[in-house]
Design an enzyme around this catalytic site. Structure first.
Site, PDB file in Angstrom:
ATOM      1  N   SER A 144      58.322 -14.843 -37.494  1.00 47.90           N
ATOM      2  CA  SER A 144      59.740 -14.710 -37.126  1.00 47.90           C
ATOM      3  C   SER A 144      60.547 -14.510 -38.399  1.00 47.90           C
ATOM      4  O   SER A 144      60.074 -14.859 -39.500  1.00 47.90           O
ATOM      5  CB  SER A 144      60.202 -16.001 -36.445  1.00 47.90           C
ATOM      6  OG  SER A 144      61.606 -16.058 -36.340  1.00 47.90           O
ATOM      7  N   TYR A 157      61.353 -25.182 -35.473  1.00 49.30           N
ATOM      8  CA  TYR A 157      60.886 -23.808 -35.222  1.00 49.30           C
ATOM      9  C   TYR A 157      60.721 -23.074 -36.558  1.00 49.30           C
ATOM     10  O   TYR A 157      59.717 -22.397 -36.796  1.00 49.30           O
ATOM     11  CB  TYR A 157      61.906 -23.094 -34.329  1.00 49.30           C
ATOM     12  CG  TYR A 157      61.538 -21.672 -33.944  1.00 49.30           C
ATOM     13  CD1 TYR A 157      60.715 -21.424 -32.849  1.00 49.30           C
ATOM     14  CD2 TYR A 157      62.033 -20.580 -34.654  1.00 49.30           C
ATOM     15  CE1 TYR A 157      60.386 -20.122 -32.479  1.00 49.30           C
ATOM     16  CE2 TYR A 157      61.707 -19.285 -34.300  1.00 49.30           C
ATOM     17  CZ  TYR A 157      60.889 -19.055 -33.212  1.00 49.30           C
ATOM     18  OH  TYR A 157      60.563 -17.756 -32.855  1.00 49.30           O
TER      19      TYR A 157
HETATM   20  P1  NDP Z   1      59.134 -16.092 -24.081  1.00 47.23           P
HETATM   21  O1  NDP Z   1      59.670 -17.463 -23.926  1.00 47.23           O
HETATM   22  O2  NDP Z   1      59.730 -14.988 -23.287  1.00 47.23           O
HETATM   23  O3  NDP Z   1      57.541 -16.085 -23.804  1.00 47.23           O
HETATM   24  C1  NDP Z   1      56.718 -17.054 -24.367  1.00 47.23           C
HETATM   25  C2  NDP Z   1      55.347 -16.952 -23.752  1.00 47.23           C
HETATM   26  O4  NDP Z   1      54.520 -17.965 -24.344  1.00 47.23           O
HETATM   27  C3  NDP Z   1      55.347 -17.172 -22.271  1.00 47.23           C
HETATM   28  O5  NDP Z   1      54.568 -16.160 -21.670  1.00 47.23           O
HETATM   29  C4  NDP Z   1      54.664 -18.540 -22.090  1.00 47.23           C
HETATM   30  O6  NDP Z   1      53.851 -18.526 -20.949  1.00 47.23           O
HETATM   31  C5  NDP Z   1      53.770 -18.592 -23.326  1.00 47.23           C
HETATM   32  N1  NDP Z   1      53.415 -19.957 -23.707  1.00 47.23           N
HETATM   33  C6  NDP Z   1      54.265 -20.956 -24.086  1.00 47.23           C
HETATM   34  N2  NDP Z   1      53.563 -22.068 -24.332  1.00 47.23           N
HETATM   35  C7  NDP Z   1      52.258 -21.778 -24.108  1.00 47.23           C
HETATM   36  C8  NDP Z   1      51.060 -22.515 -24.177  1.00 47.23           C
HETATM   37  N3  NDP Z   1      51.060 -23.796 -24.549  1.00 47.23           N
HETATM   38  N4  NDP Z   1      49.887 -21.896 -23.880  1.00 47.23           N
HETATM   39  C9  NDP Z   1      49.864 -20.597 -23.506  1.00 47.23           C
HETATM   40  N5  NDP Z   1      50.983 -19.838 -23.423  1.00 47.23           N
HETATM   41  C10 NDP Z   1      52.155 -20.425 -23.704  1.00 47.23           C
HETATM   42  O7  NDP Z   1      59.190 -15.787 -25.635  1.00 47.23           O
HETATM   43  P2  NDP Z   1      59.254 -14.439 -26.479  1.00 47.23           P
HETATM   44  O8  NDP Z   1      58.535 -13.350 -25.799  1.00 47.23           O
HETATM   45  O9  NDP Z   1      60.637 -14.242 -26.926  1.00 47.23           O
HETATM   46  O10 NDP Z   1      58.430 -14.911 -27.784  1.00 47.23           O
HETATM   47  C11 NDP Z   1      57.074 -14.581 -28.023  1.00 47.23           C
HETATM   48  C12 NDP Z   1      56.741 -14.961 -29.449  1.00 47.23           C
HETATM   49  O11 NDP Z   1      57.594 -14.242 -30.349  1.00 47.23           O
HETATM   50  C13 NDP Z   1      56.947 -16.439 -29.779  1.00 47.23           C
HETATM   51  O12 NDP Z   1      55.945 -16.878 -30.681  1.00 47.23           O
HETATM   52  C14 NDP Z   1      58.302 -16.446 -30.456  1.00 47.23           C
HETATM   53  O13 NDP Z   1      58.467 -17.554 -31.309  1.00 47.23           O
HETATM   54  C15 NDP Z   1      58.224 -15.142 -31.218  1.00 47.23           C
HETATM   55  N6  NDP Z   1      59.519 -14.606 -31.623  1.00 47.23           N
HETATM   56  C16 NDP Z   1      60.448 -14.234 -30.682  1.00 47.23           C
HETATM   57  C17 NDP Z   1      61.646 -13.683 -31.080  1.00 47.23           C
HETATM   58  C18 NDP Z   1      62.678 -13.216 -30.117  1.00 47.23           C
HETATM   59  O14 NDP Z   1      63.731 -12.763 -30.585  1.00 47.23           O
HETATM   60  N7  NDP Z   1      62.453 -13.280 -28.808  1.00 47.23           N
HETATM   61  C19 NDP Z   1      61.970 -13.533 -32.494  1.00 47.23           C
HETATM   62  C20 NDP Z   1      60.926 -13.945 -33.399  1.00 47.23           C
HETATM   63  C21 NDP Z   1      59.755 -14.457 -32.954  1.00 47.23           C
HETATM   64  P3  NDP Z   1      53.725 -19.703 -19.877  1.00 47.23           P
HETATM   65  O15 NDP Z   1      54.940 -20.619 -20.101  1.00 47.23           O
HETATM   66  O16 NDP Z   1      53.717 -18.998 -18.581  1.00 47.23           O
HETATM   67  O17 NDP Z   1      52.423 -20.345 -20.184  1.00 47.23           O
END
Ligand code: NDP
Length: 253
Positions: A144, A157
């Site tokens: 990030s 975070y």
């Molecule tokens: P979302 O919240 O939209 O999606 C997160 C995903 O992670 C969900 O599909 C969730 O699935 C899954 N997840 C969470 N916890 C677990 C777990 N313990 N085991 C398996 N799966 C898990 O987030 P984003 O798409 O925005 O983010 C994706 C990645 O990108 C993250 O690492 C985030 O930190 C990073 N990021 C995002 C940014 C942004 O602007 N959006 C910027 C920089 C980095 P479920 O809950 O169904 O299991």
């Protein structure tokens, strides 16, 4: 196919994407599929993954919680034995929790660290053991802009994403000579469920547009190019790097 196209071709490769049910993970899974990879979708919610599978022809599901070291090992070992090699891992699963640090609940701190960084160890170690035996593999972790820069209310975070970049360097230090390439992608701000509290706040959007040279939110499809590059032969001598896809944010003050 031209040499240029074949450098980025993922035909015959299999990619596991964690947290692939929505947001950035789903976009990256679709992007890797468009480059020819067979996709394995991970998440905790089987129903959400089933829906995602509808968008990606022939995708497999691997349901486990990435914070569970034993489950990651068991499911990846089982998948490798029953279905075949996982050539590419995208460590995408992540969570956010917002509170000023003096008010930050200890259990939320633990969950952010477990989900954002311990997961990268759990999944990468389980997959790398198989990759090392084959002498090749690609591990891509989602860092990030917070790997470099702090903001109020998200200190844990920020700590976790700094660690993702540094663990990426450590993976390269241990595994590059065994044939693996381990790199990270650091997105700027993208409108996903994780950022709903920000994208629904006009003051934040105004701040973001002024702070980002590109003057807008990122679109999740804009992360696909970096991911295909890092998953493909095009990046065969790239290791331990974090590539910022942030509209110029971290290049400027
Ligand atoms: P979302 O919240 O939209 O999606 C997160 C995903 O992670 C969900 O599909 C969730 O699935 C899954 N997840 C969470 N916890 C677990 C777990 N313990 N085991 C398996 N799966 C898990 O987030 P984003 O798409 O925005 O983010 C994706 C990645 O990108 C993250 O690492 C985030 O930190 C990073 N990021 C995002 C940014 C942004 O602007 N959006 C910027 C920089 C980095 P479920 O809950 O169904 O299991």
């Amino acid at each position: 196919m031209s040499q240029q196209q074949s450098l980025f071709d993922l035909t015959g490769k299999r990619a596991l994407v964690t947290g692939a049910g929505r947001g950035i993970g789903l976009a990256l899974a679709e992007g890797l599929a468009s480059a020819g990879a067979q996709i394995v979708l991970n998440g905790r919610a089987a129903g959400r993954l089933e829906a995602a599978r509808g968008q990606i022809e022939g995708a497999d599901l691997l349901v486990f919680d990435v914070t569970d070291h034993d489950a990651a090992r068991r499911e990846i070992d089982r998948y490798e034995a029953e279905r075949g090699a996982i050539d590419i891992v995208v460590n995408n699963a992540g969570i956010q929790h917002r509170a000023r640090l003096d008010q930050f609940p200890q259990d939320a701190f633990q969950s952010v660290l477990q989900t954002n960084i311990a997961s990268v160890f759990n999944v990468s170690q389980a997959a790398a053991r198989h990759m090392i035996a084959r002498g090749r593999g690609k591990i891509i972790s989602i860092a990030s802009v917070a790997s470099l820069l702090a903001r109020p209310t998200v200190a844990p975070y920020t700590a976790s994403k700094g660690a993702v970049s540094n663990l990426t360097k450590g993976m390269a230090a241990d595994w590059a000579r065994l044939g693996l390439q381990c790199n990270a992608i650091a997105p700027g701000y993208f409108e996903t469920e994780m950022n709903e509290a920000l994208s629904s706040d006009p003051a934040f959007t105004e701040w973001l547009f002024a702070r980002t040279p590109a003057g807008r939110w990122g679109r999740v499809e804009e992360l696909i190019g970096a991911c295909i590059f890092l998953a493909s032969d095009a990046s065969s001598f790239v290791n331990g790097q974090t590539i910022y896809v942030d509209g110029g944010m971290t290049a400027t003050v």
